[in-house]
Design a protein around this motif. Sequence first.
Motif, PDB file in Angstrom:
ATOM      1  N   UNK A 187       0.775  -1.057  -0.043  1.00  0.00           N
ATOM      2  CA  UNK A 187       0.009  -0.010   0.006  1.00  0.00           C
ATOM      3  C   UNK A 187       0.654   1.281   0.064  1.00  0.00           C
ATOM      4  N   UNK A 188       0.501   2.267  -0.697  1.00  0.00           N
ATOM      5  CA  UNK A 188       1.147   3.566  -0.801  1.00  0.00           C
ATOM      6  C   UNK A 188       0.391   4.859  -0.873  1.00  0.00           C
ATOM      7  N   UNK A 189       1.108   5.821  -0.489  1.00  0.00           N
ATOM      8  CA  UNK A 189       0.641   7.160  -0.484  1.00  0.00           C
ATOM      9  C   UNK A 189       1.362   8.245  -0.683  1.00  0.00           C
ATOM     10  N   UNK A 190       0.909   9.119  -1.556  1.00  0.00           N
ATOM     11  CA  UNK A 190       1.810  10.476  -1.852  1.00  0.00           C
ATOM     12  C   UNK A 190       1.112  11.659  -1.840  1.00  0.00           C
ATOM     13  N   UNK A 191       1.683  12.823  -1.481  1.00  0.00           N
ATOM     14  CA  UNK A 191       0.976  13.985  -1.206  1.00  0.00           C
ATOM     15  C   UNK A 191       2.045  15.070  -1.053  1.00  0.00           C
ATOM     16  N   UNK A 192       1.299  16.438  -1.664  1.00  0.00           N
ATOM     17  CA  UNK A 192       2.166  17.664  -1.968  1.00  0.00           C
ATOM     18  C   UNK A 192       1.438  18.731  -1.144  1.00  0.00           C
ATOM     19  N   UNK A 193       2.069  19.711  -0.752  1.00  0.00           N
ATOM     20  CA  UNK A 193       1.033  20.846  -0.404  1.00  0.00           C
ATOM     21  C   UNK A 193       0.668  21.740  -1.717  1.00  0.00           C
ATOM     22  N   UNK A 194      -0.355  22.198  -1.753  1.00  0.00           N
ATOM     23  CA  UNK A 194      -1.106  22.764  -2.839  1.00  0.00           C
ATOM     24  C   UNK A 194      -0.673  24.164  -3.350  1.00  0.00           C
ATOM     25  N   UNK A 195       0.410  24.678  -2.548  1.00  0.00           N
ATOM     26  CA  UNK A 195       0.998  25.817  -2.914  1.00  0.00           C
ATOM     27  C   UNK A 195       2.158  25.773  -4.226  1.00  0.00           C
ATOM     28  N   UNK A 196       2.299  24.414  -4.326  1.00  0.00           N
ATOM     29  CA  UNK A 196       3.110  24.151  -5.434  1.00  0.00           C
ATOM     30  C   UNK A 196       2.756  24.075  -6.873  1.00  0.00           C
ATOM     31  N   UNK A 197       3.312  24.127  -7.938  1.00  0.00           N
ATOM     32  CA  UNK A 197       2.905  23.808  -9.144  1.00  0.00           C
ATOM     33  C   UNK A 197       2.645  22.320  -9.328  1.00  0.00           C
ATOM     34  N   UNK A 198       1.977  21.668 -10.638  1.00  0.00           N
ATOM     35  CA  UNK A 198       2.070  20.303 -10.745  1.00  0.00           C
ATOM     36  C   UNK A 198       3.237  19.783 -10.928  1.00  0.00           C
ATOM     37  N   UNK A 199       4.107  20.419 -11.503  1.00  0.00           N
ATOM     38  CA  UNK A 199       5.402  19.893 -12.135  1.00  0.00           C
ATOM     39  C   UNK A 199       6.322  19.802 -10.762  1.00  0.00           C
ATOM     40  N   UNK A 200       6.157  20.820 -10.059  1.00  0.00           N
ATOM     41  CA  UNK A 200       7.102  21.063  -8.697  1.00  0.00           C
ATOM     42  C   UNK A 200       6.499  19.844  -7.717  1.00  0.00           C
ATOM     43  N   UNK A 201       5.150  19.741  -7.736  1.00  0.00           N
ATOM     44  CA  UNK A 201       4.935  18.634  -6.790  1.00  0.00           C
ATOM     45  C   UNK A 201       5.581  17.191  -7.285  1.00  0.00           C
ATOM     46  N   UNK A 202       5.401  17.070  -8.422  1.00  0.00           N
ATOM     47  CA  UNK A 202       6.122  15.790  -9.179  1.00  0.00           C
ATOM     48  C   UNK A 202       7.676  15.589  -8.792  1.00  0.00           C
ATOM     49  N   UNK A 203       8.211  16.876  -8.982  1.00  0.00           N
ATOM     50  CA  UNK A 203       9.635  16.828  -8.805  1.00  0.00           C
ATOM     51  C   UNK A 203      10.038  16.457  -7.282  1.00  0.00           C
ATOM     52  N   UNK A 204       9.148  17.179  -6.508  1.00  0.00           N
ATOM     53  CA  UNK A 204       9.363  16.898  -4.947  1.00  0.00           C
ATOM     54  C   UNK A 204       9.106  15.256  -4.684  1.00  0.00           C
ATOM     55  N   UNK A 205       8.183  15.052  -5.021  1.00  0.00           N
ATOM     56  CA  UNK A 205       7.941  13.524  -4.751  1.00  0.00           C
ATOM     57  C   UNK A 205       8.934  12.658  -5.295  1.00  0.00           C
ATOM     58  N   UNK A 206       9.357  12.880  -6.714  1.00  0.00           N
ATOM     59  CA  UNK A 206      10.435  12.007  -7.412  1.00  0.00           C
ATOM     60  C   UNK A 206      11.741  12.047  -6.470  1.00  0.00           C
ATOM     61  N   UNK A 207      12.068  13.513  -6.179  1.00  0.00           N
ATOM     62  CA  UNK A 207      13.360  13.430  -5.115  1.00  0.00           C
ATOM     63  C   UNK A 207      13.197  12.663  -3.959  1.00  0.00           C
TER      64      UNK A 207
END
Length: 241
Positions: A187-207
Amino acid sequence: MFFSKSIPLFFLLFCLLHHAALSASPLVHFCFSKENYTANSPYGANLIQLFNLLYTKVPPTGFGLGSTGEGQNQANGLALCRGDVSSQDCKTCVVEASKKLGERCPSRKGAIIWYDNCLFKYSNVNFAGKIDNNNRFYMWNVQEVDDPTPFNEKVKELLSGLSTKASSNPKFYATGELELSSSETLYGLTQCTRDLSSSDCKKCLDDAISELPNCCDAKQGGRVVGGSCNFRYELYPIVDP
């Protein structure tokens, strides 16, 4: 329990021994600002107003961003609740988080705290829209899997897919599962704060996902949690149905 800090990243490494106990208590907090304020100062007054703003703004949608005051006395903050948390539980967590920061980081102009249900952060520096690379910690399950290499590959596969899914979701939140065998599911979960752009959200998670070998190699469960995004995986369900 073992922990270490390094500049510019702050890493806290410790074991997840009792999930139920952690869910009602703070996971980690950082008093990251070196600047102080006094309670009766303009910044102190603005901080109180900011907290009151976030108490109202966050629970309906699970996320809130705000600023109060101007110039060097401006207080900036955000709060994020886990995507499956109810509005009432979200509000309870946000209120408790701000209270706990006041106790643990008194008079500090910038601080952040994480619970299972929410994240709360404030600063005299406007951080909106920027990936927070300075505040991050790891958690892992002390138990290890029997066959690490294929398991690690499956963890990365699941989380990488959820990174893409979260970054394209308006709530920047995604959960999913992957069948490992007839009797075992990941089971997995991913989440970003919504002040980021979509591309920055993905970059943050990938990092964050790239940190898997450092935090969670062969572990049955683990997390990398930061000020802008986080992921978690376990061999049991981790969100409310």
